[in-house]
Design an enzyme around this catalytic site. Structure first.
Site, mmCIF file in Angstrom:
data_model
loop_
_atom_site.group_PDB
_atom_site.id
_atom_site.type_symbol
_atom_site.label_atom_id
_atom_site.label_comp_id
_atom_site.label_asym_id
_atom_site.label_seq_id
_atom_site.Cartn_x
_atom_site.Cartn_y
_atom_site.Cartn_z
ATOM 1 N N ARG A 257 0.879 -1.174 0.000
ATOM 2 C CA ARG A 257 0.000 0.000 0.000
ATOM 3 C C ARG A 257 0.912 1.219 0.000
ATOM 4 O O ARG A 257 1.537 1.525 1.015
ATOM 5 C CB ARG A 257 -0.872 -0.025 1.254
ATOM 6 C CG ARG A 257 -2.118 0.870 1.175
ATOM 7 C CD ARG A 257 -2.772 1.012 2.540
ATOM 8 N NE ARG A 257 -1.913 1.841 3.379
ATOM 9 C CZ ARG A 257 -1.861 1.758 4.697
ATOM 10 N NH1 ARG A 257 -2.594 0.905 5.352
ATOM 11 N NH2 ARG A 257 -1.042 2.548 5.376
ATOM 12 N N HIS A 261 -3.485 4.762 4.656
ATOM 13 C CA HIS A 261 -4.709 3.981 4.675
ATOM 14 C C HIS A 261 -5.846 4.760 4.000
ATOM 15 O O HIS A 261 -6.613 4.229 3.211
ATOM 16 C CB HIS A 261 -5.073 3.667 6.125
ATOM 17 C CG HIS A 261 -6.451 3.140 6.295
ATOM 18 N ND1 HIS A 261 -6.837 1.927 5.796
ATOM 19 C CD2 HIS A 261 -7.551 3.673 6.892
ATOM 20 C CE1 HIS A 261 -8.117 1.726 6.081
ATOM 21 N NE2 HIS A 261 -8.571 2.773 6.733
ATOM 22 N N TYR A 269 4.189 5.582 10.166
ATOM 23 C CA TYR A 269 4.583 4.295 10.740
ATOM 24 C C TYR A 269 5.257 3.375 9.724
ATOM 25 O O TYR A 269 5.703 2.294 10.088
ATOM 26 C CB TYR A 269 3.336 3.608 11.325
ATOM 27 C CG TYR A 269 2.172 3.577 10.361
ATOM 28 C CD1 TYR A 269 2.058 2.569 9.409
ATOM 29 C CD2 TYR A 269 1.215 4.595 10.356
ATOM 30 C CE1 TYR A 269 1.020 2.571 8.491
ATOM 31 C CE2 TYR A 269 0.182 4.604 9.440
ATOM 32 C CZ TYR A 269 0.077 3.599 8.508
ATOM 33 O OH TYR A 269 -0.933 3.609 7.584
HETATM 34 C C1 LIG Z 1 -14.649 -5.513 10.760
HETATM 35 C C2 LIG Z 1 -13.883 -4.267 10.549
HETATM 36 N N1 LIG Z 1 -13.187 -3.749 11.568
HETATM 37 C C3 LIG Z 1 -12.492 -2.598 11.415
HETATM 38 C C4 LIG Z 1 -12.472 -1.935 10.228
HETATM 39 C C5 LIG Z 1 -11.717 -0.601 10.086
HETATM 40 N N2 LIG Z 1 -10.690 -0.728 9.070
HETATM 41 C C6 LIG Z 1 -10.885 -0.281 7.816
HETATM 42 S S1 LIG Z 1 -9.653 -0.732 6.776
HETATM 43 C C7 LIG Z 1 -8.794 -1.462 8.055
HETATM 44 C C8 LIG Z 1 -7.523 -2.134 7.760
HETATM 45 C C9 LIG Z 1 -7.739 -3.170 6.714
HETATM 46 O O1 LIG Z 1 -6.556 -3.812 6.426
HETATM 47 P P1 LIG Z 1 -6.437 -4.832 5.246
HETATM 48 O O2 LIG Z 1 -7.484 -5.871 5.354
HETATM 49 O O3 LIG Z 1 -5.036 -5.299 5.209
HETATM 50 O O4 LIG Z 1 -6.792 -3.992 3.950
HETATM 51 P P2 LIG Z 1 -5.978 -2.808 3.285
HETATM 52 O O5 LIG Z 1 -6.665 -1.557 3.703
HETATM 53 O O6 LIG Z 1 -4.582 -2.887 3.741
HETATM 54 O O7 LIG Z 1 -6.112 -3.049 1.833
HETATM 55 C C10 LIG Z 1 -9.488 -1.352 9.249
HETATM 56 C C11 LIG Z 1 -9.018 -1.849 10.532
HETATM 57 C C12 LIG Z 1 -13.220 -2.507 9.182
HETATM 58 N N3 LIG Z 1 -13.281 -1.934 7.984
HETATM 59 N N4 LIG Z 1 -13.897 -3.657 9.371
#
Ligand SMILES: Cc1ncc(C[n+]2csc(CCOP(=O)(O)OP(=O)(O)O)c2C)c(N)n1
Ligand SMILES: Cc1ncc(C[n+]2csc(CCOP(=O)(O)OP(=O)(O)O)c2C)c(N)n1
Ligand SMILES: [Mg+2]
Ligand SMILES: [Mg+2]
Lengths: 360, 321, 321, 360
Positions: A257, A261, A269
């Protein structure tokens, strides 16, 4: 059933043996969709900075190969649950820049008409289900699509994407177990982009989740997520197996990424070197070099893409905001028409008439 | 018309609808060879085969989530929770995926979720819950709760045909205790209230098992003429029928087996206090289960579930008001 | 007394309570190095280390379930959901494990679950929800929802010290918009209502962000004397304070940001319609969000969230009644 | 990290090399707790048939070795989340037959005072958390116990049990991932009794869940679940590793549910031969033969157990039903005393004074 690697060191290495299933036009198309994705997201980010995109903004900068490459391997009658870094999949299916930019800006002409925000959309008429925020709920929905295909004995496949972080949640497990048990035609694309929001991989799991696939009875394949052709090829193989009754596949797309975020995240970080290292592997640069070597006119393509985005931006900016009087409409459906997922674009040459009969 | 139990009526609705519409199928834990924890799908797998009578792993989120997927490509799944209580484990998929899809994306989710609910037989805290208010408070799904065999069949047919997610509360304690004439063939019961007994002095509003409690409690109440309205549908709530009855009787008592706070009964009371205020000739009273887990031991359980006596007492108080 | 934002007050409560009581620790997604999605725990990991500021995997059921385990051996976890909306994924552990343990087994579960909730900033259907009514309808947990910085701190300290599961609704839209004087040091705010403004003609009941909407709407309402009661605690609900205010003003308007049906406001209305009926001099009115997912686009969102204008209009109607 | 087998063919085979950690008294104690479990459950079943046990009734007939053997390896300061086939664990911790029978009958003097039913109980004063129905929620609670132990740097271990069916739910995954990631001192005992209610294993998963442990970074060990000594030994080893900071273990206890899921279930769906096959492996018969060979007076033991159950039954029958006026008490705790899990009995001789120093 063991974990395979089709990664940087594997057969799909940059500059390595290219897939025999792709014509030059296909390869250029892969580049085009990646350019479109990056360009639209850059444009949306600018609109966000100008205050024209409400709420938050997420993008998939650096990860374009994942959604573009794998969506490119899906047939018109296949169905997709598209996640938040995967704008490319919508583009491959034929959603226009204008409707996407209108979506980001909460316009009436955006995909959800302003009902849902930013990347939380899917045009079901082209076979895509709009994601929900709760990660990775859509793995189960995709599994359900595949379940229906199997029940109806249709030669179709479902695909969904999700991040490394999402693998920690229970729904990951329920979907993997269900799909493995019933040998469903579904492809799970684990987008390992090194972080879940601020959380690095080593705070999420002790063992890379691609290793888990075998515990559910199907293969886990590691793919170079920054190579659209590697993604295409791995997905194509997985789809072929799925349609032949071979069951699901977990593809782990190794990527990074490259942005925060969301728009507000300066990703302090993330170590600078990590970003630098991955910048060298930029999927667009790589695909561009590849097709340029093969004689494609990349400059013309870039101009075409920019023009399309410019036009889409104008169109989106001209869209009205939704009418507040409609805010409480459409809670329940009681129309006559059967509103179900429809076929989408499937631009891969392998799907052209006749190509199917070749077993492509 | 044949006489059926409430449970048989539910089976009948599904069996006939599955014969009639090949898009309809049932899924849940132990519903296949075993015929379901309550035998609602007894014999189904023999008739329809394991594809359309799908025994699932123990995974409620999986059941709801895959049902959503199957629905959006044109199937019409009926999901059985083994007990309504276990819907908590599929809660997210139901409220966030199924419930919000149509509003957000224009894509309707045609699933029915059957919840064997309610207490009264020492099921204890995890086999006695009445979770309907959670779903009334979650936009995008309909919520129905039949009290008779006839309505159980008709409402279930309507639920399966409804293009939206429908939560179908079937009260376990009625399964075999309630019998009635049930029309042959397929028919749809509208998602509206039903006047179970006409009256002029007081209205008791109830749904599910509490309709029977209300009927029994007010059958002979010192000669008073008590109307009993069986809500049947909680979403949509038949507001006009509720207000019309209050207009007629001026007094409202609401009986709810669920925990009292923020229950369906609270919504009915709030509705009456707002739009029925001018018609009221006394406070809007409620009888419900206090805010505790449903205790197991019979004396404790009987002390907290709304009883005929408690309803009688509240009705008398209101009549004398 | 220092002036703090609502968000700083929440941080301050946790920081001080963690210094004061080593049993207290925080857990949640991205709360460590990143300091939390809203920076509520900014700097915590530096002060308390990664054990007591625990970055968890993305697993809400895991967060609540492990917190329950830690609590029953003597710790006092504070769980952060990244957004209140995600509590749906930990719903079962909260309502069935945490909420029912003490009643069932005599074993109290001392956890606090912080829910950054509410809309108003184009968060869309999944970053705007107000889920408190689900927990009001789930026995065994307390539910509090501060509207001011001072109460945010005091209620959070009380929540952490309370031996029972407490759901702490912190409204995201107040985080940086609301500031106020906040006492130094540790203090506990009781789980009771607070009269935000005294009045005699009408009472507006509200909690969380809606207290501010209510205050603004009724500040200058054609000279009327409007009382505003900030409920602060939803479970326990300060029934006496509610009824006392109705006794004084005879008119009640309830403002609720949550979806209308079966919301906290429905419970307050039902209470007044029952036990406050004799004091009422007009219908019990409600202003709430209709039963739809919260739409993303500003004109749509603004059309459905309770606004100052809608509250004004409802208040005027009641005053004129 | 690979899956080990300590099953019938392994070192703990019936009549095989007995654990060097068990004295004859320990072995007799194992038998005693199994006899108690079976006897109490039989008694409760009779009371159920007489209408004295309300609601439903679940038992662990044939599975006694699992909970007895593994609970026997746990120290006083360890903590347990006990599931519905695991009455033996309560007995090992010191809960009396009277309080258990009172529990089944919904009496005031039962463990939950009639608040919760049948096997849904735990006496927290002896370190047990009462299970909830939702399976396998308690895996997360057990993980949380272990998390607290690790945070406080205590040499303690948590254990929980759950069935094959329970492994299909998301909480299984969240607990396994969490425990593996943080290397927590927790033991997961997967009680593979061939069925989840009516559902056989092959309708639950494509790959046996013991294989999944490695995907979470810790060992999965298959154990003969009908041998209390094998269960003891596997648990003892797992506990030792846990306390030494080695992280969690998944033990898969291979056994068979010899009764229906609950009292109403005639288990028509189970092939007769399967029941017959497992009847030969009855854990009580095996342990009885073993200690009888070693000279224990099994007849006296049986009498002692029957007498204890008789006395417990009388005591339980004399208990009052709970007072309806108390039904709404005890929703919230606001007392002074800190009510947290306490130490339980730990009858294994290895925990006797001095034994610990030997590193047992
Ligand atoms: C069940 C749930 N808990 C918390 C969140 C808040 N949240 C949004 S994106 C994220 C990180 C997601 O990480 P990843 O699955 O690795 O996807 P990336 O954004 O890195 O593509 C979090 C914690 C969420 N979307 N869904
Ligand atoms: C989440 C959840 N869904 C459904 C049930 C209903 N139910 C009770 S026991 C059971 C089967 C459990 O099988 P398994 O985990 O193998 O345990 P066993 O009873 O065989 O020991 C089911 C489906 C439940 N208890 N929890
Ligand atoms: Mg990621
Ligand atoms: Mg089992």
């Amino acid at each position: 059933m063991a974990t395979k690697t089709a990664g940087p060191e594997g057969e799909h290495a940059p500059g390595g043996v290219a897939s025999e299933h792709l014509t030059l036009d296909d390869r250029v198309a892969l580049l085009k969709y990646m350019l479109l994705m990056r360009g639209i997201e850059e444009r949306a980010m600018n609109l966000y900075r100008q205050g024209k995109v409400p709420g938050s903004f997420y993008d998939g900068y650096g990860q374009e190969a994942v959604s573009v490459g794998s969506a490119f391997a899906m047939a018109a009658e296949d169905r997709l649950c598209v996640l938040h870094r995967d704008l490319g999949a919508h583009l491959v299916r034929g959603v226009t820049p204008a409707r996407i930019l209108g979506q980001y800006m909460g316009r009436d002409g955006g995909v959800t008409g302003g009902r849902d925000g930013n990347i939380h959309f899917g045009d079901f008429r082209v076979g895509c289900v709009g994601m929900v925020s709760m990660l990775p709920d859509m793995m189960l929905v995709a599994t359900g699509l595949a379940m229906a295909f199997k029940m109806r004995r249709e030669a179709r496949c479902a695909i969904t994407w999700f991040g490394d972080g999402s693998t920690s949640r229970g729904d990951f497990h329920e979907a993997m177990n269900w799909a493995g048990l019933q040998r469903l035609p579904v492809i799970f694309v684990l987008e390992n982009n090194q972080y879940a929001y601020s959380t690095p991989l080593d705070q999420q799991f002790a063992v890379d989740p691609v290793e888990r696939a075998q515990g559910y009875g199907f293969p886990g394949v590691r793919v170079d997520g920054n190579d659209p052709e590697a993604m295409f090829e791995a997905t194509r193989e997985a789809r072929e197996r799925a349609i032949a009754g071979g069951g699901p596949t977990l593809l782990e797309a190794m990527t990074m990424r490259m942005h925060g975020h969301a728009a507000h995240d300066d990703m302090k970080y993330v170590p600078k070197e990590q970003v630098e290292e991955w910048r060298q592997k930029d999927p667009i640069d790589r695909q561009e070099a590849r097709v340029r070597d093969l004689g494609a006119d990349v400059d013309a393509l870039r101009e075409e893409v920019t023009a399309a985005i410019d036009a889409g931006t104008q169109e989106a900016l001209a869209m009205a905001m939704p009418d507040p009087a409609t805010a409480t409409d459409r809670v329940f459906y009681d129309g006559e028409e059967d509103l179900v997922l429809g076929d989408g674009a499937a631009p891969w040459s392998g799907f052209a008439v006749g190509a199917r009969d070749r077993g492509a | 018309m044949p006489t059926m139990t409430y449970l048989q009526a539910i089976s009948d609705a599904m069996r006939q609808e599955m014969r009639h519409d090949e898009r309809v199928f049932v899924m849940g834990e132990d519903i296949g060879v075993f015929g379901g924890a309550f035998k609602v799908t007894d014999g189904f797998i023999e008739e329809f085969g394991p594809d359309r009578v799908m025994d699932t792993p123990l995974a409620e989120s999986g059941i709801i989530g895959t049902a959503v997927g199957a629905a959006v490509v044109g199937l019409r799944p009926i999901c059985e929770m083994q007990f309504a209580d276990f819907i908590s484990c599929g809660f997210d998929q139901l409220v966030n995926v199924a419930g919000k899809m149509y509003y957000r994306q224009g894509l309707p989710v045609n699933i029915t979720v059957r919840l064997p609910s309610g207490g009264g037989f020492s099921g204890g805290p995890y086999h006695s819950q009445n979770p309907e208010a959670w779903f009334m408070h979650a936009p995008g799904m309909k919520v129905v709760a039949p009290s008779t065999a006839e309505d159980a069949k008709g409402l279930l047919v309507s639920a399966v045909r409804d293009r939206n997610p429908v939560v179908f509360l079937e009260h376990k304690h009625l399964y075999r205790r309630v019998k009635g004439e049930v029309p042959d063939g397929l028919y749809e019961t509208p998602f509206t209230a039903r006047v179970a007994r006409e009256g002029t002095d007081l209205t008791v509003f109830a749904y599910g098992a509490m309709v029977h409690t209300a009927m029994e409690a007010t059958e002979d109440l010192d000669g008073a003429s008590v109307e009993v309205v069986d809500l049947r549908s909680l979403v949509p709530l038949d507001e006009e029928a509720i207000l019309a009855s209050v207009r007629k009787t001026s007094k409202a008592l609401i009986v709810d087996e669920a925990n009292e706070t923020c229950a369906a009964g609270a919504q009915v009371a709030a509705l009456i206090a707002d739009r029925g205020f001018e018609d009221l000739d006394g406070p809007v009273r409620r009888v419900a289960t206090p805010d505790i887990p449903i205790p197991f031991s019979p004396p404790l359980e009987q002390a907290v579930l709304p009883s005929v006596d408690r309803v009688k007492e509240a009705a008398r108080e209101l009549l004398e008001y």
